[in-house]
Design a protein around this motif. Structure first.
Motif, PDB file in Angstrom:
ATOM      1  N   ALA A 132       8.590   9.094  -7.897  1.00 43.41           N
ATOM      2  CA  ALA A 132       7.783  10.230  -8.353  1.00 43.41           C
ATOM      3  C   ALA A 132       6.415  10.229  -7.674  1.00 43.41           C
ATOM      4  O   ALA A 132       5.916  11.296  -7.265  1.00 43.41           O
ATOM      5  N   GLU A 133       5.813   9.061  -7.525  1.00 37.78           N
ATOM      6  CA  GLU A 133       4.526   8.961  -6.813  1.00 37.78           C
ATOM      7  C   GLU A 133       4.691   9.412  -5.365  1.00 37.78           C
ATOM      8  O   GLU A 133       3.842  10.129  -4.832  1.00 37.78           O
ATOM      9  N   ALA A 134       5.770   8.948  -4.734  1.00 32.38           N
ATOM     10  CA  ALA A 134       6.009   9.303  -3.333  1.00 32.38           C
ATOM     11  C   ALA A 134       6.284  10.806  -3.197  1.00 32.38           C
ATOM     12  O   ALA A 134       5.849  11.435  -2.220  1.00 32.38           O
ATOM     13  N   GLN A 135       6.990  11.391  -4.160  1.00 35.78           N
ATOM     14  CA  GLN A 135       7.236  12.841  -4.118  1.00 35.78           C
ATOM     15  C   GLN A 135       5.932  13.614  -4.304  1.00 35.78           C
ATOM     16  O   GLN A 135       5.692  14.602  -3.617  1.00 35.78           O
ATOM     17  N   GLU A 136       5.118  13.140  -5.221  1.00 39.65           N
ATOM     18  CA  GLU A 136       3.823  13.800  -5.463  1.00 39.65           C
ATOM     19  C   GLU A 136       2.957  13.779  -4.198  1.00 39.65           C
ATOM     20  O   GLU A 136       2.245  14.743  -3.903  1.00 39.65           O
ATOM     21  N   ALA A 137       3.041  12.674  -3.452  1.00 40.13           N
ATOM     22  CA  ALA A 137       2.273  12.545  -2.206  1.00 40.13           C
ATOM     23  C   ALA A 137       2.994  13.195  -1.025  1.00 40.13           C
ATOM     24  O   ALA A 137       2.508  13.127   0.109  1.00 40.13           O
ATOM     25  N   GLU A 138       4.153  13.824  -1.290  1.00 40.75           N
ATOM     26  CA  GLU A 138       4.968  14.487  -0.269  1.00 40.75           C
ATOM     27  C   GLU A 138       5.383  13.538   0.851  1.00 40.75           C
ATOM     28  O   GLU A 138       5.461  13.912   2.022  1.00 40.75           O
TER      29      GLU A 138
ATOM     30  N   ASP B  83       0.840  -1.203   0.000  1.00 37.93           N
ATOM     31  CA  ASP B  83       0.000   0.000   0.000  1.00 37.93           C
ATOM     32  C   ASP B  83       0.870   1.247   0.000  1.00 37.93           C
ATOM     33  O   ASP B  83       1.742   1.393   0.853  1.00 37.93           O
ATOM     34  N   GLY B  84       0.634   2.136  -0.926  1.00 42.58           N
ATOM     35  CA  GLY B  84       1.332   3.412  -0.966  1.00 42.58           C
ATOM     36  C   GLY B  84       2.707   3.298  -1.588  1.00 42.58           C
ATOM     37  O   GLY B  84       3.333   2.238  -1.562  1.00 42.58           O
ATOM     38  N   PRO B  85       3.213   4.400  -2.155  1.00 42.64           N
ATOM     39  CA  PRO B  85       4.475   4.361  -2.895  1.00 42.64           C
ATOM     40  C   PRO B  85       5.696   4.031  -2.039  1.00 42.64           C
ATOM     41  O   PRO B  85       6.602   3.349  -2.489  1.00 42.64           O
ATOM     42  N   VAL B  86       5.749   4.492  -0.785  1.00 41.51           N
ATOM     43  CA  VAL B  86       6.909   4.187   0.057  1.00 41.51           C
ATOM     44  C   VAL B  86       6.916   2.704   0.411  1.00 41.51           C
ATOM     45  O   VAL B  86       7.966   2.046   0.365  1.00 41.51           O
ATOM     46  N   ASP B  87       5.753   2.152   0.738  1.00 40.26           N
ATOM     47  CA  ASP B  87       5.679   0.709   1.018  1.00 40.26           C
ATOM     48  C   ASP B  87       6.024  -0.106  -0.226  1.00 40.26           C
ATOM     49  O   ASP B  87       6.632  -1.172  -0.124  1.00 40.26           O
ATOM     50  N   ARG B  88       5.649   0.406  -1.396  1.00 39.85           N
ATOM     51  CA  ARG B  88       5.999  -0.302  -2.629  1.00 39.85           C
ATOM     52  C   ARG B  88       7.510  -0.276  -2.863  1.00 39.85           C
ATOM     53  O   ARG B  88       8.099  -1.270  -3.282  1.00 39.85           O
TER      54      ARG B  88
ATOM     55  N   GLY C 270      14.888  10.809   1.862  1.00 40.19           N
ATOM     56  CA  GLY C 270      14.299  11.759   2.813  1.00 40.19           C
ATOM     57  C   GLY C 270      12.882  11.370   3.140  1.00 40.19           C
ATOM     58  O   GLY C 270      11.962  12.204   3.096  1.00 40.19           O
ATOM     59  N   VAL C 271      12.688  10.088   3.469  1.00 40.16           N
ATOM     60  CA  VAL C 271      11.337   9.598   3.776  1.00 40.16           C
ATOM     61  C   VAL C 271      10.795  10.355   4.978  1.00 40.16           C
ATOM     62  O   VAL C 271      11.469  10.479   5.996  1.00 40.16           O
ATOM     63  N   ALA C 272       9.585  10.856   4.833  1.00 41.31           N
ATOM     64  CA  ALA C 272       8.961  11.651   5.897  1.00 41.31           C
ATOM     65  C   ALA C 272       8.634  10.774   7.091  1.00 41.31           C
ATOM     66  O   ALA C 272       8.224   9.644   6.941  1.00 41.31           O
TER      67      ALA C 272
ATOM     68  N   ARG D 251      11.655  16.322  -2.203  1.00 42.14           N
ATOM     69  CA  ARG D 251      11.456  16.699  -3.604  1.00 42.14           C
ATOM     70  C   ARG D 251      12.636  17.473  -4.167  1.00 42.14           C
ATOM     71  O   ARG D 251      12.590  17.968  -5.283  1.00 42.14           O
ATOM     72  N   GLY D 252      13.721  17.579  -3.398  1.00 40.50           N
ATOM     73  CA  GLY D 252      14.852  18.394  -3.825  1.00 40.50           C
ATOM     74  C   GLY D 252      15.628  17.811  -4.999  1.00 40.50           C
ATOM     75  O   GLY D 252      16.280  18.527  -5.741  1.00 40.50           O
ATOM     76  N   THR D 253      15.564  16.498  -5.184  1.00 39.78           N
ATOM     77  CA  THR D 253      16.282  15.823  -6.258  1.00 39.78           C
ATOM     78  C   THR D 253      15.270  15.109  -7.138  1.00 39.78           C
ATOM     79  O   THR D 253      14.267  14.589  -6.642  1.00 39.78           O
ATOM     80  N   GLY D 254      15.536  15.065  -8.440  1.00 43.87           N
ATOM     81  CA  GLY D 254      14.624  14.415  -9.367  1.00 43.87           C
ATOM     82  C   GLY D 254      14.509  12.917  -9.131  1.00 43.87           C
ATOM     83  O   GLY D 254      15.450  12.269  -8.655  1.00 43.87           O
ATOM     84  N   ALA D 255      13.359  12.370  -9.466  1.00 43.51           N
ATOM     85  CA  ALA D 255      13.084  10.946  -9.244  1.00 43.51           C
ATOM     86  C   ALA D 255      14.073  10.060  -9.992  1.00 43.51           C
ATOM     87  O   ALA D 255      14.515   9.023  -9.473  1.00 43.51           O
ATOM     88  N   GLN D 256      14.442  10.446 -11.207  1.00 43.61           N
ATOM     89  CA  GLN D 256      15.361   9.641 -12.013  1.00 43.61           C
ATOM     90  C   GLN D 256      16.741   9.552 -11.355  1.00 43.61           C
ATOM     91  O   GLN D 256      17.330   8.476 -11.266  1.00 43.61           O
ATOM     92  N   ALA D 257      17.247  10.683 -10.880  1.00 46.06           N
ATOM     93  CA  ALA D 257      18.560  10.700 -10.225  1.00 46.06           C
ATOM     94  C   ALA D 257      18.521   9.894  -8.929  1.00 46.06           C
ATOM     95  O   ALA D 257      19.462   9.150  -8.622  1.00 46.06           O
TER      96      ALA D 257
END
Length: 198
Positions: free
Chosen positions: A143-149, A77-82, A196-198, A153-159
């Motif tokens: 990117a999903e996790a960044q979108e959900a904050e 469930d959720g991008p971080v868990d994924r 930088g997981v919240a 978000r300081g670095t791009g998802a690809q990098a």
């Protein structure tokens, strides 16, 4: 007829396992054939060369692993868990190896990339495609996790995804050198710091 029809698959299975445990250069066609229980002529019926076999073996291995990774992230469930599930699946293979054989064999792609860094350009090209696919898969989740904050978000998802793949491969390499699965416990906490997981 039955033995002929599965000879190609047996050659691929043997080569994937032996390349992961023994390496590319030290492994000969005769040894692959003996392990697969096929005659050398059968090898050349299906594959033009060891290089051609390796390209197909890498592709087949990644197709299997990609499916397993997609299944692992689907159940979370959720991008971080994924992301956590994806990391657990990647390092879980190394733990399983150690449990079965007492040795960490490393990642087929990483092992081949290190061994063939200055040779076999077609194999290296295929390995690059696999790593690019891994990065893309992880970048989508980041990117999903960044979108959900949920991550920085300081670095791009690809990098960030490239850094995660490098971190996973590097930790697996160190665990292999020391034959210490405990080092794999560092992968997810390091990923959390990186993201930088919240």
């Amino acid at each position: 007829m039955g033995r002929t029809s599965d000879a190609r698959e047996r050659i691929l299975d043997s080569s994937r396992r032996l390349m992961r445990t023994r390496g590319y250069t030290a492994l000969g066609v005769a040894e692959i054939c003996a392990d697969a229980g096929v005659k050398k002529g059968s090898f050349y019926h299906f594959f033009d060369s060891k290089q051609a076999l390796t390209i197909e073996a890498v592709g087949e291995q990644w197709a299997e692993e990609r499916g397993a990774l997609q299944a692992a992230v689907t159940d979370a469930d959720g991008p971080v868990d994924r992301l956590r599930a994806l990391v657990a699946r990647l390092v879980g293979t190394q733990r399983a190896d150690h449990g079965e054989s007492g040795a960490i064999h490393g990642c087929l792609y990483g092992n081949l990339a290190l061994e063939l860094s200055g040779q076999e350009p077609e194999v290296r090209r295929r390995l690059a495609e696999v790593f690019d696919d891994q990065v893309a898969m992880i970048a989508r989740l980041i990117a999903e996790a960044q979108e959900a904050e949920l991550v920085g978000r300081g670095t791009g998802a690809q990098a960030l995804a490239r850094s995660m793949v490098a971190q996973i491969e590097g930790t697996v390499l160190l665990a292999r050198v020391r034959n210490d699965p405990a080092l794999l416990d560092e992968v997810w906490p390091s990923a959390e710091r990186l993201l930088g997981v919240a």
